[in-house]
Motif scaffolding. Sequence first.
Motif, PDB file in Angstrom:
ATOM      1  N   LEU A  16     -13.220 -10.852  11.245  1.00 54.02           N
ATOM      2  CA  LEU A  16     -11.848 -10.788  10.734  1.00 54.02           C
ATOM      3  C   LEU A  16     -11.876 -10.615   9.214  1.00 54.02           C
ATOM      4  O   LEU A  16     -12.484 -11.413   8.507  1.00 54.02           O
ATOM      5  CB  LEU A  16     -11.085 -12.055  11.110  1.00 54.02           C
ATOM      6  CG  LEU A  16     -10.873 -12.298  12.610  1.00 54.02           C
ATOM      7  CD1 LEU A  16     -10.466 -13.744  12.862  1.00 54.02           C
ATOM      8  CD2 LEU A  16      -9.822 -11.340  13.160  1.00 54.02           C
ATOM      9  N   GLU A  17     -11.210  -9.579   8.730  1.00 56.28           N
ATOM     10  CA  GLU A  17     -11.195  -9.286   7.305  1.00 56.28           C
ATOM     11  C   GLU A  17      -9.759  -9.267   6.796  1.00 56.28           C
ATOM     12  O   GLU A  17      -8.864  -8.732   7.463  1.00 56.28           O
ATOM     13  CB  GLU A  17     -11.826  -7.926   7.020  1.00 56.28           C
ATOM     14  CG  GLU A  17     -13.261  -7.770   7.483  1.00 56.28           C
ATOM     15  CD  GLU A  17     -13.769  -6.361   7.229  1.00 56.28           C
ATOM     16  OE1 GLU A  17     -13.470  -5.807   6.145  1.00 56.28           O
ATOM     17  OE2 GLU A  17     -14.449  -5.811   8.114  1.00 56.28           O
ATOM     18  N   ILE A  18      -9.533  -9.827   5.610  1.00 55.01           N
ATOM     19  CA  ILE A  18      -8.226  -9.741   4.950  1.00 55.01           C
ATOM     20  C   ILE A  18      -8.312  -8.635   3.913  1.00 55.01           C
ATOM     21  O   ILE A  18      -9.112  -8.707   2.971  1.00 55.01           O
ATOM     22  CB  ILE A  18      -7.838 -11.075   4.302  1.00 55.01           C
ATOM     23  CG1 ILE A  18      -7.745 -12.175   5.372  1.00 55.01           C
ATOM     24  CG2 ILE A  18      -6.505 -10.937   3.571  1.00 55.01           C
ATOM     25  CD1 ILE A  18      -7.413 -13.545   4.817  1.00 55.01           C
ATOM     26  N   VAL A  19      -7.514  -7.597   4.091  1.00 53.37           N
ATOM     27  CA  VAL A  19      -7.554  -6.428   3.210  1.00 53.37           C
ATOM     28  C   VAL A  19      -6.170  -6.146   2.645  1.00 53.37           C
ATOM     29  O   VAL A  19      -5.152  -6.590   3.193  1.00 53.37           O
ATOM     30  CB  VAL A  19      -8.077  -5.184   3.969  1.00 53.37           C
ATOM     31  CG1 VAL A  19      -9.487  -5.435   4.499  1.00 53.37           C
ATOM     32  CG2 VAL A  19      -7.140  -4.817   5.121  1.00 53.37           C
ATOM     33  N   ASP A  20      -6.118  -5.407   1.549  1.00 54.90           N
ATOM     34  CA  ASP A  20      -4.855  -4.969   0.955  1.00 54.90           C
ATOM     35  C   ASP A  20      -4.507  -3.590   1.499  1.00 54.90           C
ATOM     36  O   ASP A  20      -5.353  -2.674   1.516  1.00 54.90           O
ATOM     37  CB  ASP A  20      -4.956  -4.917  -0.564  1.00 54.90           C
ATOM     38  CG  ASP A  20      -5.074  -6.295  -1.196  1.00 54.90           C
ATOM     39  OD1 ASP A  20      -4.369  -7.202  -0.750  1.00 54.90           O
ATOM     40  OD2 ASP A  20      -5.894  -6.458  -2.123  1.00 54.90           O
ATOM     41  N   VAL A  21      -3.271  -3.427   1.949  1.00 58.64           N
ATOM     42  CA  VAL A  21      -2.836  -2.137   2.496  1.00 58.64           C
ATOM     43  C   VAL A  21      -1.476  -1.772   1.923  1.00 58.64           C
ATOM     44  O   VAL A  21      -0.680  -2.641   1.545  1.00 58.64           O
ATOM     45  CB  VAL A  21      -2.739  -2.180   4.044  1.00 58.64           C
ATOM     46  CG1 VAL A  21      -4.109  -2.420   4.658  1.00 58.64           C
ATOM     47  CG2 VAL A  21      -1.746  -3.233   4.507  1.00 58.64           C
ATOM     48  N   ASP A  22      -1.208  -0.479   1.851  1.00 61.83           N
ATOM     49  CA  ASP A  22       0.124   0.008   1.518  1.00 61.83           C
ATOM     50  C   ASP A  22       0.941   0.065   2.808  1.00 61.83           C
ATOM     51  O   ASP A  22       0.480   0.613   3.817  1.00 61.83           O
ATOM     52  CB  ASP A  22       0.055   1.403   0.902  1.00 61.83           C
ATOM     53  CG  ASP A  22      -0.511   1.385  -0.508  1.00 61.83           C
ATOM     54  OD1 ASP A  22      -0.109   0.503  -1.291  1.00 61.83           O
ATOM     55  OD2 ASP A  22      -1.365   2.235  -0.811  1.00 61.83           O
ATOM     56  N   VAL A  23       2.123  -0.498   2.792  1.00 56.25           N
ATOM     57  CA  VAL A  23       2.992  -0.476   3.970  1.00 56.25           C
ATOM     58  C   VAL A  23       4.059   0.591   3.758  1.00 56.25           C
ATOM     59  O   VAL A  23       4.903   0.457   2.863  1.00 56.25           O
ATOM     60  CB  VAL A  23       3.652  -1.846   4.208  1.00 56.25           C
ATOM     61  CG1 VAL A  23       4.506  -1.808   5.467  1.00 56.25           C
ATOM     62  CG2 VAL A  23       2.593  -2.936   4.318  1.00 56.25           C
ATOM     63  N   PRO A  24       4.052   1.660   4.548  1.00 55.76           N
ATOM     64  CA  PRO A  24       5.046   2.719   4.373  1.00 55.76           C
ATOM     65  C   PRO A  24       6.439   2.261   4.793  1.00 55.76           C
ATOM     66  O   PRO A  24       6.595   1.224   5.451  1.00 55.76           O
ATOM     67  CB  PRO A  24       4.530   3.830   5.282  1.00 55.76           C
ATOM     68  CG  PRO A  24       3.793   3.097   6.361  1.00 55.76           C
ATOM     69  CD  PRO A  24       3.147   1.924   5.677  1.00 55.76           C
ATOM     70  N   ALA A  25       7.430   3.019   4.430  1.00 56.62           N
ATOM     71  CA  ALA A  25       8.786   2.738   4.908  1.00 56.62           C
ATOM     72  C   ALA A  25       8.800   2.851   6.425  1.00 56.62           C
ATOM     73  O   ALA A  25       8.062   3.661   7.004  1.00 56.62           O
ATOM     74  CB  ALA A  25       9.780   3.721   4.303  1.00 56.62           C
ATOM     75  N   PRO A  26       9.603   2.044   7.109  1.00 55.68           N
ATOM     76  CA  PRO A  26       9.634   2.120   8.573  1.00 55.68           C
ATOM     77  C   PRO A  26      10.142   3.467   9.055  1.00 55.68           C
ATOM     78  O   PRO A  26      11.030   4.069   8.438  1.00 55.68           O
ATOM     79  CB  PRO A  26      10.585   0.985   8.968  1.00 55.68           C
ATOM     80  CG  PRO A  26      11.429   0.746   7.759  1.00 55.68           C
ATOM     81  CD  PRO A  26      10.551   1.041   6.581  1.00 55.68           C
ATOM     82  N   SER A  27       9.586   3.945  10.146  1.00 61.18           N
ATOM     83  CA  SER A  27      10.060   5.190  10.743  1.00 61.18           C
ATOM     84  C   SER A  27      11.389   4.949  11.445  1.00 61.18           C
ATOM     85  O   SER A  27      11.911   3.832  11.445  1.00 61.18           O
ATOM     86  CB  SER A  27       9.024   5.740  11.723  1.00 61.18           C
ATOM     87  OG  SER A  27       8.894   4.879  12.839  1.00 61.18           O
ATOM     88  N   ALA A  28      11.910   5.985  12.082  1.00 61.80           N
ATOM     89  CA  ALA A  28      13.265   5.919  12.639  1.00 61.80           C
ATOM     90  C   ALA A  28      13.477   4.747  13.588  1.00 61.80           C
ATOM     91  O   ALA A  28      14.554   4.159  13.622  1.00 61.80           O
ATOM     92  CB  ALA A  28      13.592   7.234  13.343  1.00 61.80           C
ATOM     93  N   ASN A  29      12.460   4.379  14.373  1.00 62.27           N
ATOM     94  CA  ASN A  29      12.617   3.333  15.384  1.00 62.27           C
ATOM     95  C   ASN A  29      11.779   2.101  15.082  1.00 62.27           C
ATOM     96  O   ASN A  29      11.349   1.391  15.992  1.00 62.27           O
ATOM     97  CB  ASN A  29      12.245   3.889  16.766  1.00 62.27           C
ATOM     98  CG  ASN A  29      13.193   4.978  17.217  1.00 62.27           C
ATOM     99  OD1 ASN A  29      14.393   4.746  17.341  1.00 62.27           O
ATOM    100  ND2 ASN A  29      12.665   6.164  17.451  1.00 62.27           N
TER     101      ASN A  29
END
Length: 330
Positions: A16-29
């Motif tokens: 299990l690794e804790i990483v930094d990610v970019d979260v995009p805007a949610p898609s239509a659904n």
Amino acid sequence: MSKQIQINRVGDSDVLEIVDVDVPAPSANEVQIAFQVLGLNRAEIMYRRGRYIYAPQFPSKLGYEGAGVVRAVGASVQGIQVGDAVSVIPSFLLTQYGTYAEVANLPAHAVVKHPKNLSFEEAAASWMAFITVYGAFVELYQVKAGDFVVLGAATSSVGLAAIQFAKMLGARTIALTRSHAKGDILVEKGADFVLATQEDDLSARLKEITNGRGVNLVFDPVGGKGVATLIKTMAPRASYHIYGALSHEDISIPIKDMLFRGFTLQTATAIGEITTNPKRLEKAKAYVYEALASHKLRPEIDRVFDFKDIAKAHDYMEQGTQIGKVLVRI
């Protein structure tokens, strides 16, 4: 940026690794949630170990449950707004989505506004357990007052949820656990009877408890060699519902006993059937929501870990000593 827990290989909790990610805007659904609490499930441990019903695709997300606050919604999402307190119903593949994160996008059909009387901890601990039980007790078998219901692995979060559900429906519960060490706790949680699979003669005790009538429903996440014994104790037109395979052994079916009694062996996971059917899912949401809001049902929480201690939380779950839900606080 958001911190997210991923795996890049299968194995022990150290993968299990804790990483930094970019979260995009949610898609239509989709709905974007800032999580406050995560709910852990044994399915995620099996997935991490490569023993789940489908294989990880690396790097892989994890997590079926959680509760938090909505940060953004997709263009087609209805009924959910920014700022809503919501929780997540397991209704997606871990190869696509996961809740083990500070912020994540989830499919809108899997997001529900939970009752206001629930804390985030309680909300994160509710949906997997109660919808799993709902599927077996309401849709597949239709438990009624006076039924005898046997509950395997009764100290798990689903087992404890099943005790509450059975009592709500007027059934009598027979909780199974490996030894009587947890017997008093299960009685405190509402079990009518407690039997130890490693210590009691199950056939004799179940016949005694049911006055020879037999068991109406077995709700079992274990499987293995014990299935044959329980089948022989069942009443005519009863149902045996297997929703897990914790023993990792194939079941042995005494076919003559099944033919004589004419009962049903149900091996599909109720939550999988319900969450992939929009109409059934909405019905399940409404049923469980009302029961939670009216205090008829209440999740049992065992222990809460910090996000940074996710490996310790997994190790703790694998020990099998918990009584109720294991949570992780963001």
